[in-house]
Design a protein around this motif. Structure first.
Motif, PDB file in Angstrom:
ATOM      1  N   ALA A   1       7.147  -6.042   9.778  1.00  0.00           N
ATOM      2  CA  ALA A   1       8.095  -5.066   9.251  1.00  0.00           C
ATOM      3  C   ALA A   1       9.523  -5.598   9.237  1.00  0.00           C
ATOM      4  O   ALA A   1      10.407  -5.007   8.612  1.00  0.00           O
ATOM      5  CB  ALA A   1       8.029  -3.771  10.060  1.00  0.00           C
TER       6      ALA A   1
ATOM      7  N   GLY B   1      10.062  -8.393   7.904  1.00  0.00           N
ATOM      8  CA  GLY B   1      10.037  -9.253   6.729  1.00  0.00           C
ATOM      9  C   GLY B   1       9.514 -10.655   6.987  1.00  0.00           C
ATOM     10  O   GLY B   1       9.625 -11.532   6.127  1.00  0.00           O
TER      11      GLY B   1
ATOM     12  N   ASN C   1       1.636  -3.270   1.406  1.00  0.00           N
ATOM     13  CA  ASN C   1       2.682  -4.270   1.161  1.00  0.00           C
ATOM     14  C   ASN C   1       3.757  -4.203   2.233  1.00  0.00           C
ATOM     15  O   ASN C   1       3.806  -3.272   3.044  1.00  0.00           O
ATOM     16  CB  ASN C   1       3.298  -4.087  -0.242  1.00  0.00           C
ATOM     17  N   THR C   2       4.621  -5.206   2.228  1.00  0.00           N
ATOM     18  CA  THR C   2       5.659  -5.314   3.250  1.00  0.00           C
ATOM     19  C   THR C   2       6.624  -4.132   3.206  1.00  0.00           C
ATOM     20  O   THR C   2       7.052  -3.620   4.251  1.00  0.00           O
ATOM     21  CB  THR C   2       6.440  -6.626   3.087  1.00  0.00           C
ATOM     22  N   ALA C   3       6.954  -3.659   2.003  1.00  0.00           N
ATOM     23  CA  ALA C   3       7.874  -2.520   1.880  1.00  0.00           C
ATOM     24  C   ALA C   3       7.300  -1.286   2.581  1.00  0.00           C
ATOM     25  O   ALA C   3       8.021  -0.552   3.266  1.00  0.00           O
ATOM     26  CB  ALA C   3       8.149  -2.219   0.414  1.00  0.00           C
ATOM     27  N   GLY C   4       5.999  -1.092   2.416  1.00  0.00           N
ATOM     28  CA  GLY C   4       5.355   0.044   3.069  1.00  0.00           C
ATOM     29  C   GLY C   4       5.361  -0.093   4.577  1.00  0.00           C
ATOM     30  O   GLY C   4       5.580   0.887   5.303  1.00  0.00           O
TER      31      GLY C   4
ATOM     32  N   ILE D   1       7.543  -1.767   6.352  1.00  0.00           N
ATOM     33  CA  ILE D   1       8.929  -1.577   6.800  1.00  0.00           C
ATOM     34  C   ILE D   1       9.250  -0.088   6.881  1.00  0.00           C
ATOM     35  O   ILE D   1       9.835   0.399   7.864  1.00  0.00           O
ATOM     36  CB  ILE D   1       9.915  -2.287   5.852  1.00  0.00           C
ATOM     37  N   ALA D   2       8.850   0.674   5.857  1.00  0.00           N
ATOM     38  CA  ALA D   2       9.112   2.124   5.848  1.00  0.00           C
ATOM     39  C   ALA D   2       8.367   2.807   6.990  1.00  0.00           C
ATOM     40  O   ALA D   2       8.903   3.706   7.640  1.00  0.00           O
ATOM     41  CB  ALA D   2       8.676   2.709   4.502  1.00  0.00           C
TER      42      ALA D   2
ATOM     43  N   ARG E   1      10.149   2.079  10.231  1.00  0.00           N
ATOM     44  CA  ARG E   1      11.429   2.801  10.280  1.00  0.00           C
ATOM     45  C   ARG E   1      11.198   4.247  10.711  1.00  0.00           C
ATOM     46  O   ARG E   1      11.939   4.789  11.524  1.00  0.00           O
ATOM     47  CB  ARG E   1      12.093   2.784   8.896  1.00  0.00           C
TER      48      ARG E   1
END
Length: 200
Positions: A152, A154, A186-189, A191-192, A195
């Motif tokens: 998360a 990156g 995916n990485t964006a998911g 990270i969210a 968070r």
């Protein structure tokens, strides 16, 4: 009407019963399932069986003040948003309310209704996201959570492997398990998701 999910649950705590009931009535009129309490102890007992999305609490109350209530609540429920209100605002208490006790907002009495409704709407939405995120990661193993934390940020599989002293293949296996358990592909998911888990 406040922009909140239908039937978001709100507990209002103030040893002034007239005020707590007035705030609860305001919230009910704006689409919330709100209940008034004059005692933090009574609220915590009720919350154990019927968790709220948001707690609106006075700061200064008898034996258990709003900050002590927040500390007790956080040990039992990491996903309830807390909004403090007080008739005796100070900058120090405002900072403490947000930084040390996880408060979403710090409102001065008499309460500004629009600001209260905006804060509760934000709190209810935050609570819903956080509960969903905590549920998604509940089945992860400690190692998978550790890998998720790094992903998360990156980091690539190779970077995580180097950081944890594991092989890239092992990290790939952990990542596949994390994706299967959280449905984040995916990485964006990821990270969210993290968070929402760590956000205070």
């Amino acid at each position: 009407m406040a922009d909140a999910k239908p039937c978001a649950v709100v507990h209002v705590v103030d040893d002034d019963s007239d005020l707590s009931e007035a705030v609860a009535r305001l919230l009910v009129r704006n689409g919330y399932d709100a209940r008034a309490f004059i005692s933090p102890v009574a609220m915590l007992a009720h919350h154990a069986d019927a968790p709220a999305h948001c707690i609106v609490t006075d700061v200064m109350m008898g034996d258990t003040d709003g900050f002590a209530l927040a500390q007790q609540l956080r040990t039992r429920d990491q996903a309830a948003a807390i909004i403090f209100m007080t008739a005796w605002p100070t900058t120090a208490n405002a900072v403490d309310a947000i930084r040390h006790y996880g408060g979403l907002d710090y409102l001065e009495k008499p309460i500004d209704e629009d600001r209260l409704l905006a804060a509760v709407a934000e709190g209810a939405a935050w609570s819903e996201r956080r509960r969903m995120a905590l549920a998604r990661i509940a089945s992860l193993t400690p190692r998978e959570r550790e890998v998720l934390t790094h992903l998360a940020q990156g980091m690539s599989n190779k970077m995580v492997a180097a950081q944890l002293g594991l092989s890239p293949k092992t990290i790939e296996d952990h990542r596949a398990s994390i994706v299967a358990k959280t449905s984040m592909t995916n990485t964006a998911g990821l990270i969210a998701l993290m968070r929402d888990v760590v956000e205070e």
